[in-house]
Design a protein around this motif. Structure first.
Motif, PDB file in Angstrom:
ATOM      1  N   GLY A  93       8.795  25.462  11.901  1.00 29.20           N
ATOM      2  CA  GLY A  93       8.620  25.164  13.314  1.00 29.20           C
ATOM      3  C   GLY A  93       9.677  24.199  13.805  1.00 29.20           C
ATOM      4  O   GLY A  93      10.761  24.082  13.245  1.00 29.20           O
ATOM      5  N   ARG A  94       9.331  23.492  14.859  1.00 25.84           N
ATOM      6  CA  ARG A  94      10.281  22.597  15.505  1.00 25.84           C
ATOM      7  C   ARG A  94      10.370  21.271  14.735  1.00 25.84           C
ATOM      8  O   ARG A  94       9.824  20.256  15.126  1.00 25.84           O
ATOM      9  CB  ARG A  94       9.861  22.349  16.943  1.00 25.84           C
ATOM     10  N   ILE A  95      11.095  21.345  13.655  1.00 23.78           N
ATOM     11  CA  ILE A  95      11.232  20.179  12.779  1.00 23.78           C
ATOM     12  C   ILE A  95      12.692  19.765  12.727  1.00 23.78           C
ATOM     13  O   ILE A  95      13.553  20.577  12.369  1.00 23.78           O
ATOM     14  CB  ILE A  95      10.732  20.501  11.358  1.00 23.78           C
ATOM     15  N   PHE A  96      12.947  18.525  13.071  1.00 23.19           N
ATOM     16  CA  PHE A  96      14.303  17.996  12.916  1.00 23.19           C
ATOM     17  C   PHE A  96      14.490  17.433  11.515  1.00 23.19           C
ATOM     18  O   PHE A  96      15.497  17.677  10.861  1.00 23.19           O
ATOM     19  CB  PHE A  96      14.565  16.903  13.956  1.00 23.19           C
ATOM     20  N   ARG A  97      13.478  16.719  11.069  1.00 21.19           N
ATOM     21  CA  ARG A  97      13.564  16.096   9.751  1.00 21.19           C
ATOM     22  C   ARG A  97      12.148  15.813   9.255  1.00 21.19           C
ATOM     23  O   ARG A  97      11.292  15.384  10.013  1.00 21.19           O
ATOM     24  CB  ARG A  97      14.352  14.786   9.843  1.00 21.19           C
ATOM     25  N   ILE A  98      11.931  16.075   7.975  1.00 18.73           N
ATOM     26  CA  ILE A  98      10.669  15.698   7.367  1.00 18.73           C
ATOM     27  C   ILE A  98      10.901  14.450   6.527  1.00 18.73           C
ATOM     28  O   ILE A  98      11.778  14.434   5.662  1.00 18.73           O
ATOM     29  CB  ILE A  98      10.093  16.821   6.493  1.00 18.73           C
ATOM     30  N   ASN A  99      10.147  13.431   6.768  1.00 20.03           N
ATOM     31  CA  ASN A  99      10.272  12.201   5.995  1.00 20.03           C
ATOM     32  C   ASN A  99       9.433  12.323   4.735  1.00 20.03           C
ATOM     33  O   ASN A  99       9.890  12.771   3.722  1.00 20.03           O
ATOM     34  CB  ASN A  99       9.894  11.005   6.861  1.00 20.03           C
ATOM     35  N   ALA A 100       8.194  11.976   4.788  1.00 16.82           N
ATOM     36  CA  ALA A 100       7.336  12.098   3.608  1.00 16.82           C
ATOM     37  C   ALA A 100       6.461  13.340   3.695  1.00 16.82           C
ATOM     38  O   ALA A 100       6.088  13.781   4.778  1.00 16.82           O
ATOM     39  CB  ALA A 100       6.456  10.865   3.460  1.00 16.82           C
ATOM     40  N   MET A 101       6.164  13.909   2.556  1.00 13.38           N
ATOM     41  CA  MET A 101       5.176  14.987   2.448  1.00 13.38           C
ATOM     42  C   MET A 101       4.212  14.596   1.342  1.00 13.38           C
ATOM     43  O   MET A 101       4.594  13.891   0.391  1.00 13.38           O
ATOM     44  CB  MET A 101       5.823  16.327   2.123  1.00 13.38           C
ATOM     45  N   GLY A 102       2.999  15.046   1.467  1.00 14.69           N
ATOM     46  CA  GLY A 102       2.029  14.660   0.459  1.00 14.69           C
ATOM     47  C   GLY A 102       0.862  15.610   0.355  1.00 14.69           C
ATOM     48  O   GLY A 102       0.707  16.521   1.176  1.00 14.69           O
ATOM     49  N   TRP A 103       0.100  15.399  -0.677  1.00 12.19           N
ATOM     50  CA  TRP A 103      -1.131  16.147  -0.911  1.00 12.19           C
ATOM     51  C   TRP A 103      -2.302  15.170  -0.932  1.00 12.19           C
ATOM     52  O   TRP A 103      -2.238  14.120  -1.580  1.00 12.19           O
ATOM     53  CB  TRP A 103      -1.069  16.902  -2.237  1.00 12.19           C
ATOM     54  N   TYR A 104      -3.331  15.539  -0.211  1.00 13.40           N
ATOM     55  CA  TYR A 104      -4.581  14.797  -0.192  1.00 13.40           C
ATOM     56  C   TYR A 104      -5.688  15.747  -0.628  1.00 13.40           C
ATOM     57  O   TYR A 104      -5.500  16.968  -0.620  1.00 13.40           O
ATOM     58  CB  TYR A 104      -4.873  14.283   1.228  1.00 13.40           C
ATOM     59  N   ARG A 105      -6.819  15.198  -0.988  1.00 14.95           N
ATOM     60  CA  ARG A 105      -7.945  16.047  -1.343  1.00 14.95           C
ATOM     61  C   ARG A 105      -9.243  15.435  -0.847  1.00 14.95           C
ATOM     62  O   ARG A 105      -9.352  14.219  -0.686  1.00 14.95           O
ATOM     63  CB  ARG A 105      -8.015  16.287  -2.854  1.00 14.95           C
ATOM     64  N   GLN A 106     -10.184  16.329  -0.612  1.00 16.99           N
ATOM     65  CA  GLN A 106     -11.502  15.892  -0.176  1.00 16.99           C
ATOM     66  C   GLN A 106     -12.562  16.684  -0.916  1.00 16.99           C
ATOM     67  O   GLN A 106     -12.644  17.916  -0.767  1.00 16.99           O
ATOM     68  CB  GLN A 106     -11.666  16.073   1.337  1.00 16.99           C
ATOM     69  N   ALA A 107     -13.325  15.990  -1.726  1.00 17.53           N
ATOM     70  CA  ALA A 107     -14.427  16.605  -2.456  1.00 17.53           C
ATOM     71  C   ALA A 107     -15.688  16.540  -1.590  1.00 17.53           C
ATOM     72  O   ALA A 107     -15.786  15.695  -0.694  1.00 17.53           O
ATOM     73  CB  ALA A 107     -14.641  15.887  -3.777  1.00 17.53           C
ATOM     74  N   PRO A 108     -16.646  17.406  -1.845  1.00 14.36           N
ATOM     75  CA  PRO A 108     -17.888  17.390  -1.050  1.00 14.36           C
ATOM     76  C   PRO A 108     -18.543  16.017  -1.059  1.00 14.36           C
ATOM     77  O   PRO A 108     -18.738  15.413  -2.120  1.00 14.36           O
ATOM     78  CB  PRO A 108     -18.755  18.433  -1.760  1.00 14.36           C
ATOM     79  N   GLY A 109     -18.869  15.523   0.125  1.00 16.63           N
ATOM     80  CA  GLY A 109     -19.548  14.242   0.239  1.00 16.63           C
ATOM     81  C   GLY A 109     -18.658  13.031   0.050  1.00 16.63           C
ATOM     82  O   GLY A 109     -19.152  11.902   0.037  1.00 16.63           O
ATOM     83  N   LYS A 110     -17.358  13.250  -0.090  1.00 18.85           N
ATOM     84  CA  LYS A 110     -16.444  12.125  -0.308  1.00 18.85           C
ATOM     85  C   LYS A 110     -15.384  12.077   0.780  1.00 18.85           C
ATOM     86  O   LYS A 110     -15.158  13.053   1.497  1.00 18.85           O
ATOM     87  CB  LYS A 110     -15.792  12.229  -1.689  1.00 18.85           C
ATOM     88  N   GLN A 111     -14.726  10.933   0.874  1.00 18.45           N
ATOM     89  CA  GLN A 111     -13.647  10.789   1.846  1.00 18.45           C
ATOM     90  C   GLN A 111     -12.372  11.438   1.330  1.00 18.45           C
ATOM     91  O   GLN A 111     -12.173  11.590   0.117  1.00 18.45           O
ATOM     92  CB  GLN A 111     -13.391   9.297   2.112  1.00 18.45           C
ATOM     93  N   ARG A 112     -11.524  11.792   2.272  1.00 20.17           N
ATOM     94  CA  ARG A 112     -10.226  12.341   1.890  1.00 20.17           C
ATOM     95  C   ARG A 112      -9.403  11.238   1.238  1.00 20.17           C
ATOM     96  O   ARG A 112      -9.383  10.103   1.703  1.00 20.17           O
ATOM     97  CB  ARG A 112      -9.504  12.886   3.124  1.00 20.17           C
ATOM     98  N   GLU A 113      -8.711  11.595   0.152  1.00 13.40           N
ATOM     99  CA  GLU A 113      -7.939  10.611  -0.588  1.00 13.40           C
ATOM    100  C   GLU A 113      -6.550  11.146  -0.898  1.00 13.40           C
ATOM    101  O   GLU A 113      -6.349  12.359  -1.040  1.00 13.40           O
ATOM    102  CB  GLU A 113      -8.643  10.246  -1.907  1.00 13.40           C
TER     103      GLU A 113
END
Length: 123
Positions: free
Chosen positions: A26-46
């Motif tokens: 898409g309309r991206i000039f530059r990507i700085n950081a990229m990452g992976w997060y996860r969320q298990a049932p009943g838990k916060q995204r981490e």
């Protein structure tokens, strides 16, 4: 308009491996950081792992030594190699991109999330 397309999730037995991919477009000039997060049932995204455009990485303590994050800047793609998977790794995994786009007022930064890909680790 920006899209993050994730792939590679699925069902795997404990001790197995999976590789997640996330391609940004898409309309991206530059990507700085990229990452992976996860969320298990009943838990916060981490945070699971993150990587800067220069290749600096950061991992959650729970995945250090088992997961490896990498990126292909030319393809605006980030990968997460997950080895020695444990039942507790079961979650929906989300890709995140911290990117800049050109606007009428110059460069502006945004934070964008993918739709998530489920990972299920069975015992």
């Amino acid at each position: 308009q920006v899209q993050l397309v994730e792939s590679g999730g699925g069902l795997v037995q404990a001790g197995g491996s999976l590789r997640l991919s996330c391609a940004a477009s898409g309309r991206i000039f530059r990507i700085n950081a990229m990452g992976w997060y996860r969320q298990a049932p009943g838990k916060q995204r981490e945070l699971v792992a993150a990587i800067t455009s220069g290749g600096s990485t950061n991992y959650a303590d729970s995945v250090k030594g088992r997961f490896t994050i990498s990126r292909d800047n030319a393809k605006n793609t980030v990968y997460l190699q997950m080895n020695s998977l444990k039942v507790e790794d079961t979650a929906v995994y989300y890709c995140n991109a911290d990117y800049e786009t050109v606007t009428g007022l110059g460069l502006r930064s945004y934070d964008y999330w993918g739709q998530g890909t489920p990972v299920t680790v069975s015992s």
